[in-house]
Design a protein around this motif. Sequence first.
Motif, PDB file in Angstrom:
ATOM      1  N   THR A   1       0.938  -1.257  -0.031  1.00  0.00           N
ATOM      2  CA  THR A   1      -0.096  -0.076   0.034  1.00  0.00           C
ATOM      3  C   THR A   1       0.843   1.184   0.101  1.00  0.00           C
ATOM      4  O   THR A   1       2.010   1.133   0.375  1.00  0.00           O
ATOM      5  CB  THR A   1      -0.815  -0.019   1.170  1.00  0.00           C
ATOM      6  N   GLU A   2       0.093   2.398  -0.489  1.00  0.00           N
ATOM      7  CA  GLU A   2       0.932   3.530  -0.321  1.00  0.00           C
ATOM      8  C   GLU A   2       0.175   4.504   0.489  1.00  0.00           C
ATOM      9  O   GLU A   2       0.374   5.788   0.553  1.00  0.00           O
ATOM     10  CB  GLU A   2       1.028   4.374  -1.729  1.00  0.00           C
ATOM     11  N   ARG A   3      -0.824   3.945   1.241  1.00  0.00           N
ATOM     12  CA  ARG A   3      -1.420   4.700   2.322  1.00  0.00           C
ATOM     13  C   ARG A   3      -0.710   4.833   3.722  1.00  0.00           C
ATOM     14  O   ARG A   3      -1.092   3.949   4.457  1.00  0.00           O
ATOM     15  CB  ARG A   3      -2.934   4.291   2.582  1.00  0.00           C
ATOM     16  N   TYR A   4       0.189   5.690   3.610  1.00  0.00           N
ATOM     17  CA  TYR A   4       1.291   5.860   4.827  1.00  0.00           C
ATOM     18  C   TYR A   4       0.486   6.349   5.837  1.00  0.00           C
ATOM     19  O   TYR A   4       0.882   5.912   6.914  1.00  0.00           O
ATOM     20  CB  TYR A   4       2.255   6.969   4.315  1.00  0.00           C
ATOM     21  N   GLY A   5      -0.491   6.891   6.027  1.00  0.00           N
ATOM     22  CA  GLY A   5      -1.346   7.656   7.021  1.00  0.00           C
ATOM     23  C   GLY A   5      -1.972   6.438   7.957  1.00  0.00           C
ATOM     24  O   GLY A   5      -2.068   6.538   8.964  1.00  0.00           O
ATOM     25  N   LYS A   6      -2.563   5.583   7.037  1.00  0.00           N
ATOM     26  CA  LYS A   6      -3.212   4.555   7.599  1.00  0.00           C
ATOM     27  C   LYS A   6      -2.420   3.519   8.187  1.00  0.00           C
ATOM     28  O   LYS A   6      -2.691   3.019   9.233  1.00  0.00           O
ATOM     29  CB  LYS A   6      -4.278   3.720   6.413  1.00  0.00           C
ATOM     30  N   ALA A   7      -1.338   3.081   7.440  1.00  0.00           N
ATOM     31  CA  ALA A   7      -0.428   2.276   8.464  1.00  0.00           C
ATOM     32  C   ALA A   7       0.382   3.012   9.548  1.00  0.00           C
ATOM     33  O   ALA A   7       0.548   2.397  10.557  1.00  0.00           O
ATOM     34  CB  ALA A   7       0.771   2.043   7.299  1.00  0.00           C
ATOM     35  N   ARG A   8       0.311   4.173   9.384  1.00  0.00           N
ATOM     36  CA  ARG A   8       1.020   4.971  10.711  1.00  0.00           C
ATOM     37  C   ARG A   8      -0.024   4.718  11.835  1.00  0.00           C
ATOM     38  O   ARG A   8       0.253   4.547  13.127  1.00  0.00           O
ATOM     39  CB  ARG A   8       1.280   6.348  10.547  1.00  0.00           C
ATOM     40  N   ARG A   9      -1.242   5.115  11.660  1.00  0.00           N
ATOM     41  CA  ARG A   9      -2.389   5.018  12.500  1.00  0.00           C
ATOM     42  C   ARG A   9      -2.562   3.615  13.031  1.00  0.00           C
ATOM     43  O   ARG A   9      -2.903   3.260  14.399  1.00  0.00           O
ATOM     44  CB  ARG A   9      -3.619   5.486  12.091  1.00  0.00           C
ATOM     45  N   MET A  10      -2.409   2.522  12.257  1.00  0.00           N
ATOM     46  CA  MET A  10      -2.385   1.000  12.758  1.00  0.00           C
ATOM     47  C   MET A  10      -1.291   0.746  13.668  1.00  0.00           C
ATOM     48  O   MET A  10      -1.301   0.135  14.539  1.00  0.00           O
ATOM     49  CB  MET A  10      -2.319   0.358  11.484  1.00  0.00           C
ATOM     50  N   LEU A  11      -0.023   1.442  13.200  1.00  0.00           N
ATOM     51  CA  LEU A  11       1.099   1.024  14.277  1.00  0.00           C
ATOM     52  C   LEU A  11       0.967   1.833  15.487  1.00  0.00           C
ATOM     53  O   LEU A  11       1.090   1.117  16.763  1.00  0.00           O
ATOM     54  CB  LEU A  11       2.427   1.775  13.511  1.00  0.00           C
ATOM     55  N   ARG A  12       0.318   3.061  15.567  1.00  0.00           N
ATOM     56  CA  ARG A  12       0.151   3.688  16.708  1.00  0.00           C
ATOM     57  C   ARG A  12      -1.140   2.925  17.422  1.00  0.00           C
ATOM     58  O   ARG A  12      -0.839   3.014  18.881  1.00  0.00           O
ATOM     59  CB  ARG A  12      -0.357   5.240  16.346  1.00  0.00           C
ATOM     60  N   ASP A  13      -2.063   2.471  17.130  1.00  0.00           N
ATOM     61  CA  ASP A  13      -3.282   1.656  17.810  1.00  0.00           C
ATOM     62  C   ASP A  13      -2.878   0.451  18.143  1.00  0.00           C
ATOM     63  O   ASP A  13      -3.685  -0.404  18.933  1.00  0.00           O
ATOM     64  CB  ASP A  13      -4.285   1.767  16.984  1.00  0.00           C
ATOM     65  N   GLY A  14      -1.836  -0.167  17.641  1.00  0.00           N
ATOM     66  CA  GLY A  14      -1.320  -1.714  17.951  1.00  0.00           C
ATOM     67  C   GLY A  14      -2.017  -2.565  17.202  1.00  0.00           C
ATOM     68  O   GLY A  14      -2.020  -3.609  17.333  1.00  0.00           O
ATOM     69  N   ARG A  15      -2.465  -1.950  15.999  1.00  0.00           N
ATOM     70  CA  ARG A  15      -3.183  -3.176  15.106  1.00  0.00           C
ATOM     71  C   ARG A  15      -2.198  -3.645  14.199  1.00  0.00           C
ATOM     72  O   ARG A  15      -2.200  -4.516  13.327  1.00  0.00           O
ATOM     73  CB  ARG A  15      -4.326  -2.437  14.212  1.00  0.00           C
ATOM     74  N   ALA A  16      -0.856  -3.171  14.284  1.00  0.00           N
ATOM     75  CA  ALA A  16       0.222  -3.718  13.189  1.00  0.00           C
ATOM     76  C   ALA A  16       1.575  -3.390  14.055  1.00  0.00           C
ATOM     77  O   ALA A  16       1.617  -2.634  15.038  1.00  0.00           O
ATOM     78  CB  ALA A  16       0.192  -2.789  11.819  1.00  0.00           C
TER      79      ALA A  16
END
Length: 130
Positions: free
Chosen positions: A15-30
């Motif tokens: 993916t190129e959706r960097y914001g979504k990846a960053r939020r998933m990392l912050r929320d513990g989903r990744a």
Amino acid sequence: MVYVLSKEGKPLMPTERYGKARRMLRDGRAKVVKAKPFTIQLTYETTKYTQPITLGIDAGYQSIGFSAITEKKELLAGECQLLQGQVERNRERLMYRRQMEPGCGVNHNEIYGDDAKANIGRNRNVSGKC
């Protein structure tokens, strides 16, 4: 480009959706698996949606090009340069092999001179055995 792995570690679509990846990392989903190339692994179960990917290969004389594409964009592209000059290398190798005595790996021309093959067996200094 962010590469994504499923909870089991199987690759999903990048993916190129960097914001979504960053939020998933912050929320513990990744969680981050590798920094280069940047790869994350999801910590939750996902649906099994797939997309068709087409691999295109252009085989040329000096290089081979390849590309992996979806309906919307190109995911991967590259080029592989083929080895050149193999005929000349084979010819040179044959020349060196002809100078060698068959089956022994010793160049008798270097040891005994150019007429070594003619003198094999006739002269005590030159033998046919290695």
